[in-house]
Design a protein around this motif. Structure first.
Motif, PDB file in Angstrom:
ATOM      1  N   GLY A   1       0.816  -1.198   0.000  1.00 32.85           N
ATOM      2  CA  GLY A   1       0.000   0.000   0.000  1.00 32.85           C
ATOM      3  C   GLY A   1       0.849   1.248   0.000  1.00 32.85           C
ATOM      4  O   GLY A   1       2.075   1.192   0.089  1.00 32.85           O
ATOM      5  N   SER A   2       0.175   2.351  -0.111  1.00 34.65           N
ATOM      6  CA  SER A   2       0.873   3.627  -0.129  1.00 34.65           C
ATOM      7  C   SER A   2       0.460   4.441   1.081  1.00 34.65           C
ATOM      8  O   SER A   2      -0.467   4.077   1.809  1.00 34.65           O
ATOM      9  CB  SER A   2       0.557   4.383  -1.425  1.00 34.65           C
ATOM     10  N   GLY A   3       1.136   5.506   1.289  1.00 34.36           N
ATOM     11  CA  GLY A   3       0.841   6.360   2.428  1.00 34.36           C
ATOM     12  C   GLY A   3       1.782   6.085   3.576  1.00 34.36           C
ATOM     13  O   GLY A   3       2.613   5.168   3.528  1.00 34.36           O
ATOM     14  N   CYS A   4       1.638   6.866   4.621  1.00 40.46           N
ATOM     15  CA  CYS A   4       2.578   6.765   5.727  1.00 40.46           C
ATOM     16  C   CYS A   4       2.436   5.459   6.524  1.00 40.46           C
ATOM     17  O   CYS A   4       3.434   4.892   6.960  1.00 40.46           O
ATOM     18  CB  CYS A   4       2.457   7.977   6.650  1.00 40.46           C
ATOM     19  N   GLY A   5       1.222   4.955   6.682  1.00 40.34           N
ATOM     20  CA  GLY A   5       1.016   3.735   7.477  1.00 40.34           C
ATOM     21  C   GLY A   5       1.770   2.531   6.942  1.00 40.34           C
ATOM     22  O   GLY A   5       2.578   1.929   7.660  1.00 40.34           O
ATOM     23  N   PRO A   6       1.539   2.135   5.691  1.00 40.70           N
ATOM     24  CA  PRO A   6       2.274   0.995   5.146  1.00 40.70           C
ATOM     25  C   PRO A   6       3.788   1.241   5.056  1.00 40.70           C
ATOM     26  O   PRO A   6       4.575   0.326   5.269  1.00 40.70           O
ATOM     27  CB  PRO A   6       1.662   0.800   3.761  1.00 40.70           C
TER      28      PRO A   6
ATOM     29  N   ALA B   1       6.658   8.209  14.564  1.00 42.20           N
ATOM     30  CA  ALA B   1       6.158   8.438  13.203  1.00 42.20           C
ATOM     31  C   ALA B   1       4.785   7.798  13.021  1.00 42.20           C
ATOM     32  O   ALA B   1       3.890   8.393  12.408  1.00 42.20           O
ATOM     33  CB  ALA B   1       7.145   7.889  12.175  1.00 42.20           C
ATOM     34  N   ALA B   2       4.589   6.592  13.567  1.00 48.11           N
ATOM     35  CA  ALA B   2       3.301   5.903  13.449  1.00 48.11           C
ATOM     36  C   ALA B   2       2.199   6.677  14.167  1.00 48.11           C
ATOM     37  O   ALA B   2       1.056   6.735  13.693  1.00 48.11           O
ATOM     38  CB  ALA B   2       3.413   4.483  13.999  1.00 48.11           C
ATOM     39  N   GLN B   3       2.528   7.284  15.308  1.00 55.23           N
ATOM     40  CA  GLN B   3       1.539   8.079  16.045  1.00 55.23           C
ATOM     41  C   GLN B   3       1.128   9.306  15.230  1.00 55.23           C
ATOM     42  O   GLN B   3      -0.056   9.652  15.175  1.00 55.23           O
ATOM     43  CB  GLN B   3       2.094   8.491  17.401  1.00 55.23           C
TER      44      GLN B   3
ATOM     45  N   ASP C   1       0.135  13.081   7.894  1.00 53.83           N
ATOM     46  CA  ASP C   1       0.929  12.295   6.949  1.00 53.83           C
ATOM     47  C   ASP C   1       2.280  12.934   6.648  1.00 53.83           C
ATOM     48  O   ASP C   1       3.300  12.242   6.589  1.00 53.83           O
ATOM     49  CB  ASP C   1       0.168  12.086   5.644  1.00 53.83           C
ATOM     50  N   ARG C   2       2.278  14.243   6.414  1.00 53.41           N
ATOM     51  CA  ARG C   2       3.530  14.925   6.065  1.00 53.41           C
ATOM     52  C   ARG C   2       4.525  14.828   7.222  1.00 53.41           C
ATOM     53  O   ARG C   2       5.700  14.534   7.010  1.00 53.41           O
ATOM     54  CB  ARG C   2       3.265  16.373   5.706  1.00 53.41           C
ATOM     55  N   ASP C   3       4.079  15.061   8.446  1.00 52.16           N
ATOM     56  CA  ASP C   3       4.957  14.936   9.617  1.00 52.16           C
ATOM     57  C   ASP C   3       5.458  13.495   9.763  1.00 52.16           C
ATOM     58  O   ASP C   3       6.637  13.259  10.034  1.00 52.16           O
ATOM     59  CB  ASP C   3       4.226  15.340  10.901  1.00 52.16           C
TER      60      ASP C   3
ATOM     61  N   LEU D   1       9.254  12.224   9.770  1.00 54.02           N
ATOM     62  CA  LEU D   1       9.826  11.479  10.897  1.00 54.02           C
ATOM     63  C   LEU D   1      10.383  10.132  10.442  1.00 54.02           C
ATOM     64  O   LEU D   1      11.444   9.696  10.903  1.00 54.02           O
ATOM     65  CB  LEU D   1       8.766  11.280  11.986  1.00 54.02           C
ATOM     66  N   LEU D   2       9.676   9.476   9.520  1.00 56.20           N
ATOM     67  CA  LEU D   2      10.148   8.208   8.975  1.00 56.20           C
ATOM     68  C   LEU D   2      11.464   8.410   8.230  1.00 56.20           C
ATOM     69  O   LEU D   2      12.432   7.659   8.445  1.00 56.20           O
ATOM     70  CB  LEU D   2       9.101   7.593   8.045  1.00 56.20           C
TER      71      LEU D   2
END
Length: 108
Positions: free
Chosen positions: A44-49, A82-84, A91-93, A97-98
């Motif tokens: 997937g895309s986005g910060c979570g995956p 980063a997950a929090q 998402d940008r933050d 952080l990632l």
């Protein structure tokens, strides 16, 4: 060749061969390491995956000894921040952080 020369050659040959034989026992066979299991990375895309993929890689690296546990724990703590941020919709933050955590620990 004279008999005494043959005897001398035979004794020297036997001595040379005896030097090649080892009386020490063979070292025990090395333990075969378990084959590492393939890590299934989240899709997937986005910060979570993206964060979950990095967490999975770090866990695998710690498990295989490619990364020592204290460093892996610090890396995971940074990924947790980063997950929090990602879970809070920032998402940008989270992506920043990632990226910072990966750079800090030398991950591409």
């Amino acid at each position: 060749m004279q008999p005494s020369s043959r005897l001398l050659a035979l004794v020297l040959s036997a001595g040379a061969l005896a030097g090649c034989q080892s009386t020490a026992s063979a070292p025990p066979p090395a333990a075969v390491a378990a084959a590492p299991t393939a890590v299934v990375l989240p899709q997937g895309s986005g910060c979570g995956p993206a964060i979950a993929r990095t967490q999975a890689v770090v866990e695998s690296d710690v498990a295989t000894g490619n990364l020592n546990k204290p460093v892996g724990d610090r890396f995971q703590a940074d990924l947790s921040v980063a997950a929090q941020a990602c879970a809070a919709g920032r998402d940008r933050d989270a992506s920043g952080l990632l990226a910072a955590a990966k750079a800090r620990y030398g991950y591409p």
